[in-house]
Design a protein around this motif. Structure first.
Motif, short mmCIF file in Angstrom:
data_model
loop_
_atom_site.label_atom_id
_atom_site.label_comp_id
_atom_site.label_asym_id
_atom_site.label_seq_id
_atom_site.Cartn_x
_atom_site.Cartn_y
_atom_site.Cartn_z
N ARG A 225 99.23 -49.11 123.65
CA ARG A 225 98.04 -48.98 122.59
C ARG A 225 97.13 -50.20 123.00
NH1 ARG A 225 97.75 -52.52 117.24
NH2 ARG A 225 96.36 -51.36 116.20
N LEU A 226 95.82 -49.68 122.84
CA LEU A 226 94.69 -50.56 123.26
C LEU A 226 94.27 -51.09 122.04
CD1 LEU A 226 93.16 -48.00 125.81
CD2 LEU A 226 94.65 -49.92 126.29
N PRO A 227 94.20 -52.51 121.81
CA PRO A 227 93.85 -53.10 120.42
C PRO A 227 92.12 -52.71 120.60
CG PRO A 227 95.32 -54.37 121.56
CD PRO A 227 95.17 -53.33 122.58
N GLY A 228 91.90 -52.35 119.40
CA GLY A 228 90.43 -52.25 118.92
C GLY A 228 89.70 -51.08 119.78
N ALA A 229 90.53 -50.40 120.60
CA ALA A 229 89.89 -48.94 121.12
C ALA A 229 89.11 -48.17 119.94
CB ALA A 229 90.96 -48.24 121.77
N CYS A 230 89.76 -48.15 118.75
CA CYS A 230 89.13 -47.29 117.83
C CYS A 230 87.97 -47.90 116.74
CB CYS A 230 90.13 -46.69 116.76
SG CYS A 230 91.45 -45.60 117.77
N ARG A 231 87.73 -49.11 117.22
CA ARG A 231 86.60 -49.73 116.40
C ARG A 231 85.41 -50.01 116.94
NH1 ARG A 231 91.83 -52.07 115.71
NH2 ARG A 231 92.74 -51.65 113.60
N PRO A 232 84.47 -49.95 116.22
CA PRO A 232 83.05 -50.42 116.77
C PRO A 232 83.02 -51.87 116.93
CG PRO A 232 82.82 -49.64 114.63
CD PRO A 232 84.17 -49.42 114.91
N PRO A 233 82.24 -52.32 117.67
CA PRO A 233 81.88 -53.96 117.84
C PRO A 233 81.71 -54.40 116.76
CG PRO A 233 80.09 -52.47 119.22
CD PRO A 233 81.01 -51.55 118.51
N PRO A 234 82.18 -55.93 116.48
CA PRO A 234 81.75 -56.57 115.35
C PRO A 234 80.20 -56.38 115.03
CG PRO A 234 83.43 -57.87 116.46
CD PRO A 234 82.94 -56.30 117.28
N GLY A 235 79.78 -56.27 113.77
CA GLY A 235 78.20 -56.30 113.57
C GLY A 235 77.36 -55.39 114.18
N GLY A 236 77.88 -54.38 114.85
CA GLY A 236 77.34 -53.33 115.66
C GLY A 236 77.03 -52.25 114.84
N LEU A 237 77.55 -51.10 115.52
CA LEU A 237 77.58 -49.56 114.71
C LEU A 237 77.43 -49.59 113.24
CD1 LEU A 237 78.80 -47.57 117.38
CD2 LEU A 237 76.42 -48.07 117.23
N THR A 238 78.76 -49.98 112.73
CA THR A 238 78.92 -50.02 111.29
C THR A 238 77.81 -50.52 110.38
OG1 THR A 238 81.52 -49.65 111.79
CG2 THR A 238 80.66 -50.07 109.55
N ALA A 239 77.46 -51.74 110.66
CA ALA A 239 76.60 -52.56 109.96
C ALA A 239 75.18 -51.67 109.90
CB ALA A 239 76.57 -53.91 110.47
N ASP A 240 74.69 -51.54 111.13
CA ASP A 240 73.53 -50.55 111.27
C ASP A 240 73.64 -49.45 110.42
OD1 ASP A 240 72.49 -52.58 113.03
OD2 ASP A 240 73.16 -51.62 114.82
N TRP A 241 74.35 -48.77 110.70
CA TRP A 241 74.64 -47.33 110.01
C TRP A 241 74.61 -47.54 108.47
CZ3 TRP A 241 75.87 -42.21 112.05
CH2 TRP A 241 75.41 -41.87 113.37
N ALA A 242 75.59 -48.61 108.05
CA ALA A 242 75.66 -48.76 106.74
C ALA A 242 74.27 -49.40 105.95
CB ALA A 242 77.04 -49.92 106.23
N ALA A 243 73.66 -50.02 106.73
CA ALA A 243 72.26 -50.72 106.18
C ALA A 243 71.40 -49.41 106.05
CB ALA A 243 71.77 -51.73 107.07
N ALA A 244 71.50 -48.29 106.89
CA ALA A 244 70.94 -47.05 106.44
C ALA A 244 71.35 -45.99 105.38
CB ALA A 244 70.69 -46.41 107.85
N GLY A 245 72.39 -46.57 104.74
CA GLY A 245 73.06 -45.74 103.78
C GLY A 245 73.76 -44.53 104.35
N ILE A 246 74.40 -44.91 105.44
CA ILE A 246 75.03 -44.01 106.25
C ILE A 246 76.53 -44.37 106.44
CG2 ILE A 246 75.71 -42.33 108.31
CD1 ILE A 246 72.43 -42.59 108.82
#
Length: 112
Positions: A10-31
């Motif tokens: 199991r590769l810890p964090g392999a499925c997760r975007p970097p903290p404060g990275g992609l998810t925050a940017d996309w969420a801020a755009a409403g996606i």
């Protein structure tokens, strides 16, 4: 690591975007940015593997809750439809496992 002792890696964090990275940017755009992590899905790529009794038994041992056999693409697609629909107004930054409990077994009881 317990998963490695059971012959799994199991590769810890392999499925997760970097903290404060992609998810925050996309969420801020409403996606909403989410992912699904299916277990074994019956597709043309896996049908031959699952047709072999020995391989199928190995695959089956990694799925604690087999329910009605191995998943088919049409069983995961409603979740994808919902995650990408206007009805999903709050779920973002998540990895949703559709694997019959295999990931929960790997994580262990400490998660709960």
């Amino acid at each position: 690591m317990e998963a490695e002792r059971r012959g799994r890696v199991r590769l810890p964090g392999a499925c997760r975007p970097p903290p404060g990275g992609l998810t925050a940017d996309w969420a801020a755009a409403g996606i909403p940015l989410n992912a699904i992590a299916p277990g074994t899905v019956v597709t043309p790529m896996t049908e031959g593997m699952l047709a072999d009794e020995g391989i199928r038994q190995v695959v089956d041992t990694s799925v604690p809750m087999r329910l009605h056999g191995h998943a088919r693409p049409e069983q995961a697609s409603p979740l994808l439809d919902w995650l990408t629909s206007p009805e999903n107004s709050h779920v973002t930054g998540q990895v949703v496992f559709i694997d019959g409990g295999a990931e929960a077994v790997l994580r262990g009881d400490g998660t709960w």
